[in-house]
Design a protein around this motif. Sequence first.
Motif, PDB file in Angstrom:
ATOM      1  N   UNK A 161       0.939  -0.944   0.166  1.00 45.40           N
ATOM      2  CA  UNK A 161       0.018  -0.147   0.061  1.00 45.40           C
ATOM      3  C   UNK A 161       0.845   1.360   0.017  1.00 45.40           C
ATOM      4  N   UNK A 162       0.689   2.008  -0.992  1.00 42.97           N
ATOM      5  CA  UNK A 162       1.276   3.379  -0.822  1.00 42.97           C
ATOM      6  C   UNK A 162       0.514   4.598  -0.389  1.00 42.97           C
ATOM      7  N   UNK A 163       1.273   5.637   0.124  1.00 45.36           N
ATOM      8  CA  UNK A 163       0.886   6.747   0.679  1.00 45.36           C
ATOM      9  C   UNK A 163       0.173   6.483   2.022  1.00 45.36           C
ATOM     10  N   UNK A 164       0.998   5.873   2.959  1.00 39.68           N
ATOM     11  CA  UNK A 164       0.404   5.361   4.464  1.00 39.68           C
ATOM     12  C   UNK A 164       0.901   6.462   5.453  1.00 39.68           C
ATOM     13  N   UNK A 202      -6.066  -3.058   7.819  1.00 39.83           N
ATOM     14  CA  UNK A 202      -5.625  -4.303   7.320  1.00 39.83           C
ATOM     15  C   UNK A 202      -4.521  -5.215   8.443  1.00 39.83           C
ATOM     16  N   UNK A 203      -3.879  -4.358   8.962  1.00 38.87           N
ATOM     17  CA  UNK A 203      -3.175  -5.028   9.961  1.00 38.87           C
ATOM     18  C   UNK A 203      -3.653  -5.677  11.198  1.00 38.87           C
ATOM     19  N   UNK A 204      -4.850  -4.799  11.595  1.00 39.91           N
ATOM     20  CA  UNK A 204      -5.693  -5.050  12.645  1.00 39.91           C
ATOM     21  C   UNK A 204      -6.416  -6.451  12.287  1.00 39.91           C
ATOM     22  N   UNK A 205      -6.822  -6.638  10.906  1.00 39.14           N
ATOM     23  CA  UNK A 205      -7.459  -7.956  10.389  1.00 39.14           C
ATOM     24  C   UNK A 205      -6.462  -9.121  10.407  1.00 39.14           C
ATOM     25  N   UNK A 206      -5.339  -8.818  10.585  1.00 38.95           N
ATOM     26  CA  UNK A 206      -4.360 -10.108  10.498  1.00 38.95           C
ATOM     27  C   UNK A 206      -3.743 -10.099   9.016  1.00 38.95           C
ATOM     28  N   UNK A 207      -3.997  -9.232   8.207  1.00 36.07           N
ATOM     29  CA  UNK A 207      -3.388  -9.370   6.726  1.00 36.07           C
ATOM     30  C   UNK A 207      -1.856  -8.929   7.161  1.00 36.07           C
ATOM     31  N   UNK A 208      -1.034  -9.429   5.818  1.00 41.09           N
ATOM     32  CA  UNK A 208       0.280  -9.167   5.765  1.00 41.09           C
ATOM     33  C   UNK A 208       0.564  -7.872   4.996  1.00 41.09           C
ATOM     34  N   UNK A 209       1.085  -6.872   5.635  1.00 43.24           N
ATOM     35  CA  UNK A 209       1.020  -5.464   4.829  1.00 43.24           C
ATOM     36  C   UNK A 209       2.290  -5.013   4.873  1.00 43.24           C
ATOM     37  N   UNK A 210       2.717  -4.471   3.676  1.00 44.32           N
ATOM     38  CA  UNK A 210       3.851  -3.437   3.532  1.00 44.32           C
ATOM     39  C   UNK A 210       3.676  -2.061   3.244  1.00 44.32           C
ATOM     40  N   UNK A 211       3.454  -1.349   4.122  1.00 43.89           N
ATOM     41  CA  UNK A 211       2.906  -0.016   4.259  1.00 43.89           C
ATOM     42  C   UNK A 211       3.959   0.924   3.906  1.00 43.89           C
ATOM     43  N   UNK A 212       3.832   1.973   3.017  1.00 46.17           N
ATOM     44  CA  UNK A 212       4.995   2.794   2.385  1.00 46.17           C
ATOM     45  C   UNK A 212       4.669   4.125   2.530  1.00 46.17           C
ATOM     46  N   UNK A 213       5.657   4.699   2.504  1.00 52.10           N
ATOM     47  CA  UNK A 213       5.494   6.607   2.488  1.00 52.10           C
ATOM     48  C   UNK A 213       6.853   7.107   1.835  1.00 52.10           C
ATOM     49  N   UNK A 238       8.668   9.267   3.420  1.00 51.06           N
ATOM     50  CA  UNK A 238       9.501   9.356   4.516  1.00 51.06           C
ATOM     51  C   UNK A 238       9.210   8.264   5.726  1.00 51.06           C
ATOM     52  N   UNK A 239      10.204   7.469   5.797  1.00 46.88           N
ATOM     53  CA  UNK A 239       9.932   6.406   6.717  1.00 46.88           C
ATOM     54  C   UNK A 239       9.627   6.631   8.162  1.00 46.88           C
ATOM     55  N   UNK A 240       9.963   7.733   8.467  1.00 53.31           N
ATOM     56  CA  UNK A 240       9.629   8.249   9.867  1.00 53.31           C
ATOM     57  C   UNK A 240       8.293   8.353  10.203  1.00 53.31           C
ATOM     58  N   UNK A 241       7.502   8.808   9.253  1.00 51.63           N
ATOM     59  CA  UNK A 241       5.940   8.941   9.274  1.00 51.63           C
ATOM     60  C   UNK A 241       5.267   7.561   9.448  1.00 51.63           C
ATOM     61  N   UNK A 242       5.836   6.445   9.185  1.00 60.13           N
ATOM     62  CA  UNK A 242       5.203   5.100   9.286  1.00 60.13           C
ATOM     63  C   UNK A 242       5.494   4.525  10.771  1.00 60.13           C
ATOM     64  N   UNK A 243       6.267   5.156  11.590  1.00 59.89           N
ATOM     65  CA  UNK A 243       6.827   4.775  12.943  1.00 59.89           C
ATOM     66  C   UNK A 243       5.719   4.257  13.762  1.00 59.89           C
ATOM     67  N   UNK A 296      -2.314  -1.452  -3.465  1.00 60.96           N
ATOM     68  CA  UNK A 296      -3.190  -0.271  -3.403  1.00 60.96           C
ATOM     69  C   UNK A 296      -2.380   0.873  -4.038  1.00 60.96           C
ATOM     70  N   UNK A 297      -2.630   1.404  -5.069  1.00 59.29           N
ATOM     71  CA  UNK A 297      -1.718   2.592  -5.399  1.00 59.29           C
ATOM     72  C   UNK A 297      -2.796   3.917  -4.946  1.00 59.29           C
ATOM     73  N   UNK A 298      -2.118   4.367  -3.946  1.00 61.15           N
ATOM     74  CA  UNK A 298      -2.993   5.335  -3.119  1.00 61.15           C
ATOM     75  C   UNK A 298      -2.143   6.831  -3.078  1.00 61.15           C
ATOM     76  N   UNK A 299      -0.742   6.831  -3.345  1.00 61.39           N
ATOM     77  CA  UNK A 299      -0.023   8.108  -3.071  1.00 61.39           C
ATOM     78  C   UNK A 299      -0.486   9.134  -4.229  1.00 61.39           C
ATOM     79  N   UNK A 300      -0.875  10.085  -3.835  1.00 60.48           N
ATOM     80  CA  UNK A 300      -1.166  11.191  -4.755  1.00 60.48           C
ATOM     81  C   UNK A 300      -1.128  12.419  -3.928  1.00 60.48           C
ATOM     82  N   UNK A 301      -1.301  13.767  -4.692  1.00 60.80           N
ATOM     83  CA  UNK A 301      -1.505  14.965  -4.220  1.00 60.80           C
ATOM     84  C   UNK A 301      -2.274  15.776  -5.123  1.00 60.80           C
ATOM     85  N   UNK A 302      -2.693  16.893  -4.673  1.00 64.83           N
ATOM     86  CA  UNK A 302      -3.786  17.777  -5.576  1.00 64.83           C
ATOM     87  C   UNK A 302      -2.613  19.219  -6.092  1.00 64.83           C
ATOM     88  N   UNK A 303      -2.560  19.443  -7.356  1.00 67.01           N
ATOM     89  CA  UNK A 303      -1.939  20.597  -7.644  1.00 67.01           C
ATOM     90  C   UNK A 303      -3.331  21.343  -7.983  1.00 67.01           C
TER      91      UNK A 303
END
Length: 275
Positions: free
Chosen positions: A7-10, A22-33, A35-40, A81-88
């Motif tokens: 999943x991107x943009x986490x 997803x993690x609470x449901x017991x799924x296996x997740x690679x969560x990305x962003x 800046x890594x520190x925002x996922x701590x 899940x292609x979620x990473x985006x921003x608004x111009x």
Amino acid sequence: MTKRWLVTGCSSGLGQALAARLAAEGEQVVATARRLETLAGLAAQHPGNLVAAALDVRDPAQCHAAVERAVTTFGGIDVLVNNAAYGQFGTFEEVSDAELAAQFDTNLFGSWRLTRAVLPVWRAQRSGHAVFVSSIAGMVPFPGLAAYTASKFALEGAAESLAAEAGHLGVKVTILQPGGFATGYSSNLVMPEIRIADYAPVSDGMLGALRGMNAKAEINSPELFADVVWRLSRMESPPLRLPVGSDTEAYLEAAYDARRSEYDRVIKAGHHTLD
């Protein structure tokens, strides 16, 4: 059955809510962003089945590294899940070439390059589900959001093409079309360097609406989005398009009705033949 997710943009908003659910449901997740520190916080709450990884979708090397991380850690990827985006923000004339290119590099090219990196995994598995987070702006043009709207229209076209090309390989595709969500989207809007006063009557109202979005009582919650995606992943035959949020129906119905009306008018008038 447990699924493996990338999943991107986490770092916040929809992506963060989804990764947590997803993690609470017991799924296996690679969560990305980016800046890594925002996922701590996410990683600390779900140490067993959520892995945090740095990923800027504009960087091809980081895209391949994230896919490799998911495969190495969990043995494959079932849902991307292609979620990473921003608004111009900005009208057509106000947005520069550089601003337009940056918008597309994240919102369209980023999803494209990451999905392309995942496809060899899915061809080997003969299964996979690509989820593209678009917007009602993927079908409804909004003044002052020309670049954002264009990137989402393009994203939906790319996703539809993928569905036609890779369906026989067991790859499912879903385009999510969220309405207004309480994600702080307006605080992440990028303003154009140039503002032109002639466009203020149409663009200023849109900017004000976006900035006031989080204050609306009827605004959708990120947890609703997470619940929809969770339930979507359990469907045997997920839809190609799925509106998300209580406010989507009115916007999308109006867009469909307007296009059908224009199509009927042109066809009945015979303009399509140029006779």
